[in-house]
Motif scaffolding. Structure first.
Motif, short mmCIF file in Angstrom:
data_model
loop_
_atom_site.label_atom_id
_atom_site.label_comp_id
_atom_site.label_asym_id
_atom_site.label_seq_id
_atom_site.Cartn_x
_atom_site.Cartn_y
_atom_site.Cartn_z
N THR A 1 10.42 1.24 4.60
CA THR A 1 9.82 2.27 5.44
C THR A 1 10.40 2.24 6.85
OG1 THR A 1 8.01 0.76 6.00
CG2 THR A 1 7.65 2.29 4.18
N ASN B 1 0.83 -1.20 0.00
CA ASN B 1 0.00 0.00 0.00
C ASN B 1 0.86 1.25 0.00
OD1 ASN B 1 -2.80 -1.13 0.36
ND2 ASN B 1 -1.80 -2.06 2.13
N LEU B 2 0.40 2.27 -0.71
CA LEU B 2 1.13 3.54 -0.77
C LEU B 2 0.64 4.46 0.34
CD1 LEU B 2 1.17 4.18 -4.63
CD2 LEU B 2 2.82 2.92 -3.22
N TYR B 3 0.95 4.06 1.58
CA TYR B 3 0.37 4.78 2.71
C TYR B 3 1.25 5.91 3.24
CZ TYR B 3 3.31 1.43 5.25
OH TYR B 3 4.36 0.66 5.69
N ASN B 4 2.41 6.16 2.61
CA ASN B 4 3.20 7.28 3.10
C ASN B 4 3.80 8.07 1.94
OD1 ASN B 4 5.49 5.92 2.21
ND2 ASN B 4 6.07 5.19 4.23
N GLU B 5 4.34 9.23 2.26
CA GLU B 5 4.84 10.17 1.25
C GLU B 5 6.02 9.59 0.48
OE1 GLU B 5 6.70 14.71 1.00
OE2 GLU B 5 5.82 13.95 2.87
N ARG C 1 6.79 6.45 -0.33
CA ARG C 1 6.39 5.48 -1.35
C ARG C 1 5.74 6.17 -2.54
NH1 ARG C 1 4.07 0.18 2.00
NH2 ARG C 1 6.13 -0.57 2.64
N ASN C 2 4.86 7.10 -2.29
CA ASN C 2 4.20 7.83 -3.37
C ASN C 2 5.22 8.60 -4.21
OD1 ASN C 2 1.05 7.80 -3.37
ND2 ASN C 2 1.63 7.79 -1.20
N SER D 1 -2.54 -4.40 -3.89
CA SER D 1 -2.69 -4.21 -2.44
C SER D 1 -3.44 -5.33 -1.74
CB SER D 1 -3.39 -2.88 -2.17
OG SER D 1 -4.67 -2.85 -2.79
#
Length: 237
Positions: free
Chosen positions: A201, A158-162, A164-165, A179
């Motif tokens: 992360t 999952n792209l849950y933080n800045e 990764r995005n 996901s």
């Protein structure tokens, strides 16, 4: 060896404690699995702790493994330590670990096991018997799959933080984000991918790394502290 394994065993294919249990049994151990989270839902926390202690007294294990075990009382840890050698297994990242409850349990148990370098550094200051064991993968299902390639580049997670995005957006080719892949499905998606991305992360190896390598995927990753102790760049990924 008799082992009382206190962990979460629901979510087959998601919880690594399921395949760790099987591995312990395959090594010839007699293992009593106790699902502390489910028993708390049924009994409530205090009654769960009473039941767990009674199970330990009746089973009389050589070793008790506590996997995270949030909400189990410190007193229950103390009483079980009187009966068996205790191991505290903590696979979560530092941001979760650095809390009073987990630090007290680290200090109390005979041995502490984690899979993150920064967790290990803190743990060693309160328990000299601290070491790293990577979270691993399920050898029975997380294997190479004979499927056609579908993705040029994929990221399973999952792209849950800045961070990764930002990395995903910097790539000038399409990256398929997957996901909902766990257990055997994770290996299928790895096998469908020409390039499998990993984005760290925390200071430690993600189980994604081990799962991709187990399925013989080509892994492209950023670096993390301590990586060179276990993996060689351009050889393993």
């Amino acid at each position: 060896m008799k082992i009382l394994y206190v962990a979460v065993f629901e979510n087959e294919g998601k919880s690594s404690d399921n395949h760790k249990l099987r591995e312990l049994e395959e090594l010839g151990n007699l293992v009593f699995p106790y699902n502390y989270r489910e028993r708390a839902r049924v009994l409530g926390g205090k009654n769960r702790d009473v039941e767990l202690l009674n199970v330990c007294k009746l089973f009389n294990p050589d070793v008790t493994i506590f996997a995270k075990c949030n909400t189990i009382s410190i007193n229950t840890f103390i009483e079980i330590k009187k009966i068996s050698t205790t191991f505290y297994w903590f696979a979560d990242p530092f941001i979760t670990y650095n809390q009073k409850e987990y630090l007290e349990k680290t200090k109390l148990c005979d041995y502490f096991i984690c899979d993150k370098e920064n967790v290990l550094k803190l743990a060693k200051t309160i328990n000299k018997n601290s070491l790293i064991i990577h979270d691993g993968y399920d050898k029975n299902i997380e294997l190479p799959k004979d499927v056609s390639k579908k993705y040029d580049i994929s990221f399973i997670g999952n792209l849950y933080n800045e961070k990764r995005n930002k990395i995903i957006n910097s790539i000038d080719k399409k990256v398929d984000i997957i996901s909902d892949a766990f257990g055997e499905k994770h290996s299928i998606e790895v096998s469908k991918s020409i390039i499998n991305l990993n984005i760290c992360t925390t200071d430690g190896v993600s189980d994604r790394v081990l799962k991709v390598l187990a399925a013989r995927g080509f892994l492209l990753t950023d670096d993390w502290e301590g990586r060179e102790k276990y993996f060689e760049d351009k050889k393993h990924f």
